[in-house]
Design an enzyme around this catalytic site. Structure first.
Site, PDB file in Angstrom:
ATOM      1  N   TYR A  94       0.820  -1.218   0.000  1.00  0.00           N
ATOM      2  CA  TYR A  94       0.000   0.000   0.000  1.00  0.00           C
ATOM      3  C   TYR A  94       0.850   1.263   0.000  1.00  0.00           C
ATOM      4  CZ  TYR A  94      -4.395  -2.439   0.177  1.00  0.00           C
ATOM      5  OH  TYR A  94      -5.469  -3.224  -0.176  1.00  0.00           O
ATOM      6  N   ARG A 151       1.702   1.805  -3.549  1.00  0.00           N
ATOM      7  CA  ARG A 151       0.553   2.357  -4.298  1.00  0.00           C
ATOM      8  C   ARG A 151       0.255   3.784  -3.861  1.00  0.00           C
ATOM      9  NH1 ARG A 151      -4.218  -1.676  -3.494  1.00  0.00           N
ATOM     10  NH2 ARG A 151      -5.285  -0.231  -4.880  1.00  0.00           N
ATOM     11  N   VAL A 165      -9.654   3.986  -4.785  1.00  0.00           N
ATOM     12  CA  VAL A 165      -9.174   4.347  -3.439  1.00  0.00           C
ATOM     13  C   VAL A 165      -8.078   5.412  -3.536  1.00  0.00           C
ATOM     14  CG1 VAL A 165      -9.779   2.119  -2.417  1.00  0.00           C
ATOM     15  CG2 VAL A 165      -7.535   2.388  -3.490  1.00  0.00           C
ATOM     16  N   HIS A 179     -15.015   1.962  -1.534  1.00  0.00           N
ATOM     17  CA  HIS A 179     -13.962   1.057  -1.045  1.00  0.00           C
ATOM     18  C   HIS A 179     -12.909   1.778  -0.218  1.00  0.00           C
ATOM     19  CE1 HIS A 179     -15.002  -1.674  -4.728  1.00  0.00           C
ATOM     20  NE2 HIS A 179     -15.863  -1.818  -3.743  1.00  0.00           N
ATOM     21  N   CYS A 231      -0.383   1.593  16.306  1.00  0.00           N
ATOM     22  CA  CYS A 231      -1.416   2.547  16.742  1.00  0.00           C
ATOM     23  C   CYS A 231      -0.958   3.220  18.044  1.00  0.00           C
ATOM     24  CB  CYS A 231      -2.730   1.786  16.977  1.00  0.00           C
ATOM     25  SG  CYS A 231      -3.986   2.773  17.794  1.00  0.00           S
ATOM     26  N   GLY A 290     -14.988   2.874 -16.725  1.00  0.00           N
ATOM     27  CA  GLY A 290     -13.747   2.194 -16.358  1.00  0.00           C
ATOM     28  C   GLY A 290     -13.855   1.164 -15.280  1.00  0.00           C
ATOM     29  N   SER A 310     -14.650  -3.179 -14.684  1.00  0.00           N
ATOM     30  CA  SER A 310     -14.906  -4.489 -15.301  1.00  0.00           C
ATOM     31  C   SER A 310     -16.239  -5.058 -14.821  1.00  0.00           C
ATOM     32  CB  SER A 310     -13.770  -5.458 -14.950  1.00  0.00           C
ATOM     33  OG  SER A 310     -13.652  -5.559 -13.534  1.00  0.00           O
TER      34      SER A 310
HETATM   35  C1  BV8 Z   1     -18.526  -7.671   0.637  1.00  0.00           C
HETATM   36  C2  BV8 Z   1     -10.012  -1.672  -2.093  1.00  0.00           C
HETATM   37  C3  BV8 Z   1     -19.795  -8.878   2.276  1.00  0.00           C
HETATM   38  C4  BV8 Z   1      -8.743  -2.421  -1.790  1.00  0.00           C
HETATM   39  C5  BV8 Z   1     -11.374  -3.188  -3.469  1.00  0.00           C
HETATM   40  C6  BV8 Z   1     -21.349 -11.450  -5.002  1.00  0.00           C
HETATM   41  C7  BV8 Z   1     -20.923 -12.170  -6.091  1.00  0.00           C
HETATM   42  C8  BV8 Z   1     -19.602 -12.569  -6.192  1.00  0.00           C
HETATM   43  C9  BV8 Z   1     -18.667 -12.226  -5.201  1.00  0.00           C
HETATM   44  C10 BV8 Z   1     -19.093 -11.502  -4.133  1.00  0.00           C
HETATM   45  C11 BV8 Z   1     -20.428 -11.124  -4.021  1.00  0.00           C
HETATM   46  N1  BV8 Z   1     -20.549 -10.397  -2.869  1.00  0.00           N
HETATM   47  C12 BV8 Z   1     -19.343 -10.331  -2.251  1.00  0.00           C
HETATM   48  C13 BV8 Z   1     -18.433 -11.004  -2.991  1.00  0.00           C
HETATM   49  C14 BV8 Z   1     -17.026 -11.176  -2.657  1.00  0.00           C
HETATM   50  C15 BV8 Z   1     -16.165 -10.003  -3.166  1.00  0.00           C
HETATM   51  C16 BV8 Z   1     -16.159  -9.956  -4.684  1.00  0.00           C
HETATM   52  O1  BV8 Z   1     -16.861  -9.149  -5.283  1.00  0.00           O
HETATM   53  N2  BV8 Z   1     -15.355 -10.812  -5.307  1.00  0.00           N
HETATM   54  C17 BV8 Z   1     -15.279 -10.814  -6.756  1.00  0.00           C
HETATM   55  C18 BV8 Z   1     -13.890 -10.371  -7.194  1.00  0.00           C
HETATM   56  C19 BV8 Z   1     -15.589 -12.216  -7.246  1.00  0.00           C
HETATM   57  N3  BV8 Z   1     -16.633  -8.744  -2.636  1.00  0.00           N
HETATM   58  C20 BV8 Z   1     -16.253  -8.378  -1.403  1.00  0.00           C
HETATM   59  O2  BV8 Z   1     -15.556  -9.060  -0.674  1.00  0.00           O
HETATM   60  C21 BV8 Z   1     -16.752  -7.018  -0.926  1.00  0.00           C
HETATM   61  N4  BV8 Z   1     -17.294  -7.194   0.417  1.00  0.00           N
HETATM   62  O3  BV8 Z   1     -19.329  -7.845  -0.228  1.00  0.00           O
HETATM   63  O4  BV8 Z   1     -18.746  -7.969   1.987  1.00  0.00           O
HETATM   64  C22 BV8 Z   1     -19.412 -10.249   1.752  1.00  0.00           C
HETATM   65  C23 BV8 Z   1     -18.114 -10.702   1.925  1.00  0.00           C
HETATM   66  C24 BV8 Z   1     -17.772 -11.999   1.441  1.00  0.00           C
HETATM   67  C25 BV8 Z   1     -18.725 -12.774   0.771  1.00  0.00           C
HETATM   68  C26 BV8 Z   1     -20.024 -12.272   0.582  1.00  0.00           C
HETATM   69  C27 BV8 Z   1     -20.358 -11.003   1.075  1.00  0.00           C
HETATM   70  C28 BV8 Z   1     -15.619  -6.021  -0.833  1.00  0.00           C
HETATM   71  C29 BV8 Z   1     -15.129  -5.661  -2.213  1.00  0.00           C
HETATM   72  C30 BV8 Z   1     -14.131  -4.479  -2.124  1.00  0.00           C
HETATM   73  C31 BV8 Z   1     -12.722  -4.967  -2.397  1.00  0.00           C
HETATM   74  N5  BV8 Z   1     -11.788  -3.816  -2.400  1.00  0.00           N
HETATM   75  N6  BV8 Z   1     -10.551  -2.125  -3.377  1.00  0.00           N
HETATM   76  C32 BV8 Z   1      -7.630  -2.051  -2.739  1.00  0.00           C
HETATM   77  O5  BV8 Z   1      -7.847  -1.328  -3.723  1.00  0.00           O
HETATM   78  O6  BV8 Z   1      -6.491  -2.500  -2.457  1.00  0.00           O
HETATM   79  S1  BV8 Z   1     -11.928  -3.669  -4.972  1.00  0.00           S
HETATM   80  C33 BV8 Z   1     -10.821  -3.280  -6.217  1.00  0.00           C
HETATM   81  O7  BV8 Z   1     -11.457  -3.756  -7.404  1.00  0.00           O
HETATM   82  C34 BV8 Z   1     -10.574  -1.806  -6.508  1.00  0.00           C
HETATM   83  O8  BV8 Z   1     -11.273  -0.916  -5.665  1.00  0.00           O
HETATM   84  C35 BV8 Z   1     -11.131  -1.649  -7.938  1.00  0.00           C
HETATM   85  O9  BV8 Z   1     -11.596  -0.402  -8.239  1.00  0.00           O
HETATM   86  C36 BV8 Z   1     -12.201  -2.638  -7.839  1.00  0.00           C
HETATM   87  C37 BV8 Z   1     -13.016  -3.048  -8.976  1.00  0.00           C
HETATM   88  O10 BV8 Z   1     -12.211  -3.324 -10.080  1.00  0.00           O
HETATM   89  P1  BV8 Z   1     -12.321  -2.292 -11.300  1.00  0.00           P
HETATM   90  O11 BV8 Z   1     -12.352  -0.910 -10.765  1.00  0.00           O
HETATM   91  O12 BV8 Z   1     -13.444  -2.695 -12.176  1.00  0.00           O
HETATM   92  O13 BV8 Z   1     -10.923  -2.482 -11.963  1.00  0.00           O
HETATM   93  P2  BV8 Z   1     -10.524  -3.602 -13.023  1.00  0.00           P
HETATM   94  O14 BV8 Z   1      -9.041  -3.591 -13.096  1.00  0.00           O
HETATM   95  O15 BV8 Z   1     -11.258  -4.878 -12.725  1.00  0.00           O
HETATM   96  O16 BV8 Z   1     -11.139  -3.075 -14.406  1.00  0.00           O
HETATM   97  C38 BV8 Z   1     -10.668  -1.883 -14.971  1.00  0.00           C
HETATM   98  C39 BV8 Z   1     -11.599  -1.551 -16.124  1.00  0.00           C
HETATM   99  O17 BV8 Z   1     -11.157  -0.321 -16.696  1.00  0.00           O
HETATM  100  C40 BV8 Z   1     -11.591  -2.587 -17.235  1.00  0.00           C
HETATM  101  O18 BV8 Z   1     -12.926  -2.849 -17.645  1.00  0.00           O
HETATM  102  C41 BV8 Z   1     -10.815  -1.898 -18.377  1.00  0.00           C
HETATM  103  O19 BV8 Z   1     -11.301  -2.288 -19.662  1.00  0.00           O
HETATM  104  C42 BV8 Z   1     -11.143  -0.460 -18.115  1.00  0.00           C
HETATM  105  N7  BV8 Z   1     -10.163   0.517 -18.626  1.00  0.00           N
HETATM  106  C43 BV8 Z   1      -8.834   0.334 -18.863  1.00  0.00           C
HETATM  107  N8  BV8 Z   1      -8.298   1.505 -19.301  1.00  0.00           N
HETATM  108  C44 BV8 Z   1      -9.305   2.432 -19.321  1.00  0.00           C
HETATM  109  C45 BV8 Z   1     -10.494   1.802 -18.889  1.00  0.00           C
HETATM  110  N9  BV8 Z   1     -11.666   2.452 -18.812  1.00  0.00           N
HETATM  111  C46 BV8 Z   1     -11.686   3.755 -19.162  1.00  0.00           C
HETATM  112  N10 BV8 Z   1     -10.588   4.423 -19.578  1.00  0.00           N
HETATM  113  C47 BV8 Z   1      -9.390   3.793 -19.667  1.00  0.00           C
HETATM  114  N11 BV8 Z   1      -8.302   4.473 -20.104  1.00  0.00           N
END
Ligand code: BV8
Length: 277
Positions: free
Chosen positions: A78, A81, A114, A130, A166, A206, A208
Site C-alpha cells: 500500500y 501504491r 481508493v 472502497h 497505533c 472504467g 470491469s
Molecule cells: C462484501 C479496495 C460482504 C482495496 C477493493 C457477489 C458475487 C460474487 C462475489 C461476491 C459477491 N458479494 C461479495 C463477494 C465477494 C467479493 C467480490 O466481489 N469478489 C469478486 C472479485 C468475485 N466482494 C467483497 O468481498 C466485498 N465485500 O461484499 O462484503 C461479503 C463478503 C464476502 C462474501 C459475501 C459477502 C468487498 C469488495 C471491495 C474490495 N476492495 N478495493 C484495494 O484497492 O487495495 S476492490 C478493487 O477492485 C478496486 O477498488 C477496484 O476499483 C475494484 C473493482 O475493479 P475495477 O475498478 O473494475 O478495476 P478492473 O481492473 O477490474 O477493471 C478496470 C476496467 O477499466 C476494465 O474494464 C478496463 O477495460 C477499463 N479501462 C482500462 N483503461 C481504461 C479503462 N476504462 C476507461 N478508460 C481507460 N483508459
C-alpha cells in the site's frame, strides 16, 4: 475507407444520444472503477502488477487474512501504491466529470477507486465505496470504526517500523480501504443504492463490473428504468445491458461527451427561448 466512415458515424451517433440523455437529466450517478485513473498512471486493479509486485495477485493481498499473515508485505504494497497516487494528477476524464456538474443539476460520483483523484479533480460529491488508501486506521479500530491514524507522522518518527503501531492501543495500523471479505461502509453503500434508484442517468466509467456489491449498482439503475451509459475501451460485465456503449478510454471519450452535452443544452435553451417569444 467506407467502413471507417461508417464506424465514425456510428460513434458520433452514440455520443449524440448519450449527450442528449445527459442534457435532459436532472440527476446523474457516475460509477467509476480503476479504468478512470489509468490515464493518470495508476495501473488498473486487474492488469498485471509490475516490478517487485509482479508475483502477487492484488485480490490475495487486499484481504485481512493477508495482512494478519504478513503485515509488512501488505503495508509495503500500500505504501508503494500510495506513492503512485500521491505523485499522480487527475486526468482529462476526471476533469470532464467535474465539468458535468455545471451542466447537470445533481451529480454524484460513486467510486470504487481508493486514490482520491475525483476529489483532487474537484468533484464535489464523491462516495468512496472502497475507502481511500491516503488514509490509515488502527487495525483493531480501538477507538471506534474507523479509528483514523496519521501514519505519515508515525512513519517519520520510526522509518523502519512497517506497519506503524497505533498510538492508542499499540496494534498495527492499516490502510483505510475495504478489503475482500469486508463489508462496505454502510452509509456509502446506502447512498449508492439510493443514487442508483433515483438518478435519471447512470454513467459508468472504467470498471470491469466484477467486484460486488458495487458491480450490482448498474443493474439497480437499469431495473429502475434509468438510462445506463458505459464508457470503457473493452466489454465488461455491464456491457450486455447498457443502453449506450461509448467504446474508448475515459480521458478521450468523456471530454468529447461533455462538449456535446454543452452544445445540446445550448440548442435546447435556444429552442425554449424561440418557443416563448
Ligand atoms: C462484501 C479496495 C460482504 C482495496 C477493493 C457477489 C458475487 C460474487 C462475489 C461476491 C459477491 N458479494 C461479495 C463477494 C465477494 C467479493 C467480490 O466481489 N469478489 C469478486 C472479485 C468475485 N466482494 C467483497 O468481498 C466485498 N465485500 O461484499 O462484503 C461479503 C463478503 C464476502 C462474501 C459475501 C459477502 C468487498 C469488495 C471491495 C474490495 N476492495 N478495493 C484495494 O484497492 O487495495 S476492490 C478493487 O477492485 C478496486 O477498488 C477496484 O476499483 C475494484 C473493482 O475493479 P475495477 O475498478 O473494475 O478495476 P478492473 O481492473 O477490474 O477493471 C478496470 C476496467 O477499466 C476494465 O474494464 C478496463 O477495460 C477499463 N479501462 C482500462 N483503461 C481504461 C479503462 N476504462 C476507461 N478508460 C481507460 N483508459
Amino acid at each position: 475507407m467506407l467502413s471507417s466512415l461508417r464506424h465514425s458515424r456510428a460513434v458520433n451517433d452514440l455520443t449524440e444520444q448519450a449527450a442528449s440523455a445527459l442534457a435532459r437529466a436532472r440527476s446523474l450517478a457516475v460509477l467509476t472503477g480503476a479504468g478512470v485513473s489509468k490515464e493518470s498512471g495508476i495501473p488498473t486493479f486487474r492488469e498485471a502488477q509490475t516490478g517487485l509486485w509482479v508475483q502477487y495477485d492484488p485480490q490475495e493481498l487486499a484481504t485481512p487474512q493477508a495482512f494478519r499473515h504478513n503485515p509488512k508485505l501488505v503495508w509495503d504494497w500500500y505504501e508503494y501504491r500510495r506513492q503512485l497516487v500521491v505523485e499522480a494528477n487527475p486526468n482529462s476524464g476526471h476533469l470532464a466529470l467535474v465539468e458535468l456538474e455545471q451542466l447537470v443539476p445533481r451529480v454524484v460520483v460513486l467510486t470504487q477507486n481508493v486514490d482520491g483523484l475525483h476529489q483532487a479533480a474537484g468533484s464535489s460529491d464523491v462516495v468512496e465505496l472502497h475507502g481511500n488508501l491516503r488514509r490509515s486506521k488502527c487495525f483493531a479500530n480501538c477507538r471506534g470504526d474507523p479509528t483514523l491514524i496519521d501514519a505519515t507522522a508515525l512513519l517519520s518518527e520510526s522509518r523502519q517500523a512497517s506497519p506503524p503501531r497505533c498510538p492508542h492501543c499499540g496494534g498495527y495500523v492499516r490502510p483505510d480501504v475495504v478489503w475482500f471479505g469486508e463489508t462496505l461502509p454502510e452509509a456509502a453503500l446506502s447512498r449508492a443504492y439510493q443514487a442508483s434508484e433515483e438518478c435519471d442517468v447512470m454513467l459508468i466509467v472504467g470498471t470491469s463490473g466484477v467486484v460486488h456489491p458495487a458491480a450490482a449498482l448498474p443493474a439497480v439503475a437499469k431495473g429502475a428504468g434509468k438510462t445506463v451509459i458505459e464508457v470503457n475501451p473493452e466489454p465488461s460485465g455491464i456491457t450486455s445491458f447498457a443502453d449506450l456503449i461509448l467504446q474508448g478510454p475515459g480521458g478521450e471519450v468523456l471530454p468529447r461527451l461533455v462538449e456535446r452535452v454543452r452544445q445540446a443544452k445550448c440548442t435546447r435553451a435556444v429552442a425554449a427561448t424561440r418557443s416563448t417569444s
